[in-house]
Enzyme design. Structure first.
Site, PDB file in Angstrom:
ATOM      1  N   CYS A 119       0.884  -1.260  -0.068  1.00 70.32           N
ATOM      2  CA  CYS A 119       0.082   0.090  -0.014  1.00 70.32           C
ATOM      3  C   CYS A 119       0.887   1.301  -0.131  1.00 70.32           C
ATOM      4  O   CYS A 119       0.433   2.512  -0.399  1.00 70.32           O
ATOM      5  CB  CYS A 119      -0.834   0.078   1.173  1.00 70.32           C
ATOM      6  N   HIS A 259      -3.375   6.936   2.942  1.00 70.15           N
ATOM      7  CA  HIS A 259      -3.508   5.694   2.469  1.00 70.15           C
ATOM      8  C   HIS A 259      -5.185   5.393   2.802  1.00 70.15           C
ATOM      9  O   HIS A 259      -5.348   5.394   4.072  1.00 70.15           O
ATOM     10  CB  HIS A 259      -2.851   4.385   2.721  1.00 70.15           C
ATOM     11  N   ASN A 289     -10.053  -0.427   0.398  1.00 69.62           N
ATOM     12  CA  ASN A 289      -8.815  -0.396   0.283  1.00 69.62           C
ATOM     13  C   ASN A 289      -8.187  -0.692  -1.072  1.00 69.62           C
ATOM     14  O   ASN A 289      -8.091  -2.114  -1.210  1.00 69.62           O
ATOM     15  CB  ASN A 289      -7.923  -1.287   1.458  1.00 69.62           C
TER      16      ASN A 289
HETATM   17  N1  ACO Z   1     -18.248  -9.245   9.405  1.00 71.50           N
HETATM   18  C1  ACO Z   1     -18.751  -9.793  10.463  1.00 71.50           C
HETATM   19  N2  ACO Z   1     -17.956 -10.004  11.640  1.00 71.50           N
HETATM   20  C2  ACO Z   1     -16.454 -10.270  11.345  1.00 71.50           C
HETATM   21  C3  ACO Z   1     -15.974  -9.805  10.367  1.00 71.50           C
HETATM   22  C4  ACO Z   1     -16.955  -9.430   9.161  1.00 71.50           C
HETATM   23  N3  ACO Z   1     -16.528  -8.924   8.039  1.00 71.50           N
HETATM   24  N4  ACO Z   1     -14.595  -9.964  10.493  1.00 71.50           N
HETATM   25  C5  ACO Z   1     -14.484 -10.187  11.539  1.00 71.50           C
HETATM   26  N5  ACO Z   1     -15.493 -10.400  12.253  1.00 71.50           N
HETATM   27  C6  ACO Z   1     -15.709 -10.741  13.639  1.00 71.50           C
HETATM   28  C7  ACO Z   1     -14.619 -11.684  14.142  1.00 71.50           C
HETATM   29  O1  ACO Z   1     -14.831 -12.939  13.857  1.00 71.50           O
HETATM   30  C8  ACO Z   1     -14.612 -11.029  15.402  1.00 71.50           C
HETATM   31  O2  ACO Z   1     -15.486 -12.284  15.970  1.00 71.50           O
HETATM   32  P1  ACO Z   1     -15.523 -12.790  17.652  1.00 71.50           P
HETATM   33  O3  ACO Z   1     -15.244 -11.794  18.656  1.00 71.50           O
HETATM   34  O4  ACO Z   1     -16.816 -13.700  17.713  1.00 71.50           O
HETATM   35  O5  ACO Z   1     -13.998 -13.787  17.597  1.00 71.50           O
HETATM   36  C9  ACO Z   1     -15.113  -9.855  15.891  1.00 71.50           C
HETATM   37  O6  ACO Z   1     -15.644  -9.567  14.439  1.00 71.50           O
HETATM   38  C10 ACO Z   1     -13.929  -8.794  15.981  1.00 71.50           C
HETATM   39  O7  ACO Z   1     -12.755  -9.098  14.985  1.00 71.50           O
HETATM   40  P2  ACO Z   1     -11.665  -8.513  15.122  1.00 71.50           P
HETATM   41  O8  ACO Z   1     -10.538  -8.851  13.925  1.00 71.50           O
HETATM   42  O9  ACO Z   1     -11.175  -8.179  16.362  1.00 71.50           O
HETATM   43  O10 ACO Z   1     -12.120  -6.804  14.746  1.00 71.50           O
HETATM   44  P3  ACO Z   1     -11.335  -5.402  14.714  1.00 71.50           P
HETATM   45  O11 ACO Z   1     -11.992  -4.562  15.459  1.00 71.50           O
HETATM   46  O12 ACO Z   1      -9.955  -5.635  15.071  1.00 71.50           O
HETATM   47  O13 ACO Z   1     -11.365  -4.849  13.069  1.00 71.50           O
HETATM   48  C11 ACO Z   1     -10.169  -4.688  11.190  1.00 71.50           C
HETATM   49  C12 ACO Z   1     -10.631  -5.879  12.027  1.00 71.50           C
HETATM   50  C13 ACO Z   1     -11.085  -4.181  10.497  1.00 71.50           C
HETATM   51  C14 ACO Z   1      -9.587  -5.762  10.074  1.00 71.50           C
HETATM   52  C15 ACO Z   1      -9.081  -4.009  11.720  1.00 71.50           C
HETATM   53  O14 ACO Z   1      -8.366  -4.760  12.678  1.00 71.50           O
HETATM   54  C16 ACO Z   1      -8.323  -3.128  10.963  1.00 71.50           C
HETATM   55  O15 ACO Z   1      -8.906  -2.374  10.262  1.00 71.50           O
HETATM   56  N6  ACO Z   1      -6.974  -3.441  10.776  1.00 71.50           N
HETATM   57  C17 ACO Z   1      -6.158  -2.710   9.915  1.00 71.50           C
HETATM   58  C18 ACO Z   1      -6.258  -3.500   8.527  1.00 71.50           C
HETATM   59  C19 ACO Z   1      -5.582  -2.980   7.309  1.00 71.50           C
HETATM   60  O16 ACO Z   1      -5.732  -1.575   7.171  1.00 71.50           O
HETATM   61  N7  ACO Z   1      -5.222  -3.545   6.360  1.00 71.50           N
HETATM   62  C20 ACO Z   1      -4.769  -3.029   5.101  1.00 71.50           C
HETATM   63  C21 ACO Z   1      -3.066  -2.867   5.136  1.00 71.50           C
HETATM   64  S1  ACO Z   1      -2.607  -2.208   3.962  1.00 71.50           S
HETATM   65  C22 ACO Z   1      -1.757  -3.218   2.817  1.00 71.50           C
HETATM   66  O17 ACO Z   1      -0.598  -3.442   2.753  1.00 71.50           O
HETATM   67  C23 ACO Z   1      -2.768  -4.114   1.915  1.00 71.50           C
END
Ligand code: ACO
Length: 332
Positions: A119, A259, A289
Site C-alpha cells: 500500500c 492511504h 482499500n
Molecule cells: N463481518 C462480521 N464479523 C466479522 C468480520 C466481518 N467481515 N470480520 C471479523 N468479524 C468478527 C470476528 O470474527 C470477531 O468475532 P469474535 O469476537 O466472535 O471472534 C469480531 O468480528 C472482531 O474481530 P476483530 O478482528 O477483532 O475486529 P477488529 O475490530 O480488529 O477489526 C479490522 C478488524 C477491520 C480488520 C481492523 O483490525 C483493521 O482495520 N486493521 C487494519 C487492516 C488494514 O488496514 N489492512 C490493510 C493494510 S494495507 C496493505 O498493505 C494491503
C-alpha cells in the site's frame, strides 16, 4: 536533516484514475459472505468497493488511469520516457506490468519496471521517480499505482475480503512544466515480521502446488489488529520526521491524503498528529482499500473536487505490507 530525506525538484503535471464499473456494496457482499453492512461500516467506514471483471487485468485498469493522467497533463504517451508501476497484483509474475502497460500505450523502447511496496507502493514510486528525474537521464515519468486485489481475495475469509477493492491511479512527473511541486520524501520499511500481511504461496519459498492450493496459500492473509497498531505508529512518525526535516509543523499542513485502509486508522492518525480530521481527504467509503492505487485515486478525486488550492501544503502518507511506510510533501 533527518537521514533518508531528500529535497525534490520534480512536479506532478497531471493525475488520473480509473475504477471498474461493478459496484459491490456491503449489502450485496453480505449475500455471499457471513458479514453485515453494520459490521463493515462501524469497523472500517467502507460502504462499497469496485470489482474488475474477469477480462480486466491490473494493466488494463492502469492504462485507463494513465490515459486520464496524460489528458490532465496536456501530454501524449509519446512524451513519456520512463514507466514505474507499483502493484502487488501484477498481471503475471513476470514480465512486469509496466512492460505490458508500455506496449498497450504504444510507446516501444521506453524503460519500464515495477516496484512492490504494497500500500506504500505509489509513494515509493514517486520517491524513485523523483530520483530518476534528478539524475537528468529521464524527463517525463509515468507513475502508476494499480491493483486487482479481488484476484487474491479469499472470499471465504470475512476478516479480509470485505476490506479491499480494485482500481488504478496515475501521475505524470517532470522537472519541467507547471504543476504541484514535490518537496520531500520519507520512506522506510521493517521486514522483521512479514507474516502480518502477506500472500504465502506462489513465490520461491512456497511454489504453486496441490498443497498450496488446498491450504488457500495464494490468497492474502492478514493480522488486522497488529497491522492497525503499526499503521498508526509508522505513519505518525514518518509524517512528523518529514515535516520537521523541511522546516514545517503539523499546523502548516492544509490537506492530508492518507492511504485509504480504514476510517478508524485515519481518525487515530488525525488525533496523534493533531491535524483536524477535516483536513484528511477520504473516499474509502466508496472504494475500500485499493492498496497502491488508493492515494492516486484519492488525489485525483480531491483535485476534481477543487478543494486543493494553489500554494497549499499537502501531505501524502501510507503504510503497507512489509511493513513499509512512506510520506511525501507537496506544494499544490
Ligand atoms: N463481518 C462480521 N464479523 C466479522 C468480520 C466481518 N467481515 N470480520 C471479523 N468479524 C468478527 C470476528 O470474527 C470477531 O468475532 P469474535 O469476537 O466472535 O471472534 C469480531 O468480528 C472482531 O474481530 P476483530 O478482528 O477483532 O475486529 P477488529 O475490530 O480488529 O477489526 C479490522 C478488524 C477491520 C480488520 C481492523 O483490525 C483493521 O482495520 N486493521 C487494519 C487492516 C488494514 O488496514 N489492512 C490493510 C493494510 S494495507 C496493505 O498493505 C494491503
Amino acid at each position: 536533516m533527518v537521514d533518508n530525506v531528500t529535497k525534490s525538484s520534480s512536479k506532478i503535471l497531471g493525475v488520473g484514475s480509473y475504477l471498474p464499473s461493478e459496484v459491490v456494496d456491503n449489502l450485496k457482499l453480505s449475500e455471499k459472505v457471513d458479514t453485515s453492512d453494520e459490521w463493515i461500516t462501524s469497523r472500517t467506514g467502507i460502504k462499497a468497493r469496485r470489482i474488475a471483471n474477469e477480462k480486466e487485468a491490473t494493466s488494463d485498469l492502469a492504462v485507463k488511469a494513465a490515459q486520464n493522467a496524460l489528458i490532465d497533463a496536456g501530454l501524449t504517451a509519446q512524451d513519456i520516457d520512463l514507466i514505474i508501476v507499483a502493484t502487488i497484483t501484477p498481471d503475471m509474475a513476470f514480465p512486469s506490468t509496466a512492460c505490458l502497460i508500455q506496449h498497450k500505450l504504444g510507446i516501444p523502447k521506453v524503460a519500464s519496471f515495477d516496484i512492490e511496496a504494497a500500500c506504500s507502493g505509489f509513494l515509493y514510486a514517486l520517491d524513485v521517480a523523483d530520483g530518476m528525474l534528478s539524475s537528468n537521464r529521464y524527463k517525463c515519468v509515468l507513475v502508476v499505482g494499480a491493483e486487482k486485489l479481488s484476484s487474491i481475495m479469499d472470499w471465504e475469509d470475512r476478516t479480509t475480503c470485505v476490506l479491499f477493492g480494485d482500481g488504478a491511479g496515475a501521475a505524470i512527473l517532470s522537472n519541467a512544466g507547471s504543476g504541484s511541486q514535490l518537496i520531500g520524501f520519507k520512506s522506510g520499511a521493517d521486514g522483521s515480521n512479514p507474516n502480518l500481511l502477506y500472500q504465502p504461496a506462489g513465490g520461491s519459498l512456497l511454489p504453486a502446488s496441490q498443497d498450496s492450493l488446498s491450504s488457500r496459500g495464494h490468497f492474502l492473509k492478514m493480522n488486522g489488529r497488529e497491522i492497525f497498531k503499526s499503521a498508526v505508529r509508522v505513519m505518525e512518525r514518518a509524517s512528523r520526521e518529514l515535516l520537521e526535516a523541511h522546516g514545517f509543523t503539523e499546523n502548516d499542513v492544509d490537506h492530508v491524503i492518507p492511504h485509504q485502509a480504514n476510517a478508524r486508522i485515519v481518525e487515530s492518525l488525525s488525533q496523534r498528529l493533531e491535524i483536524p480530521l477535516g483536513k484528511f481527504f477520504c473516499n474509502l467509503d466508496k472504494y475500500g482499500n485499493t492498496s497502491a492505487a488508493s492515494i492516486p485515486i484519492a488525489l485525483d478525486e480531491a483535485r476534481k473536487s477543487l478543494i486543493l488550492k494553489k500554494g497549499q501544503l499537502g501531505l501524502f502518507v501510507a503504510f503497507g505490507a512489509g511493513l513499509t511506510w512512506s510520506a511525501v510533501l507537496v506544494r499544490f
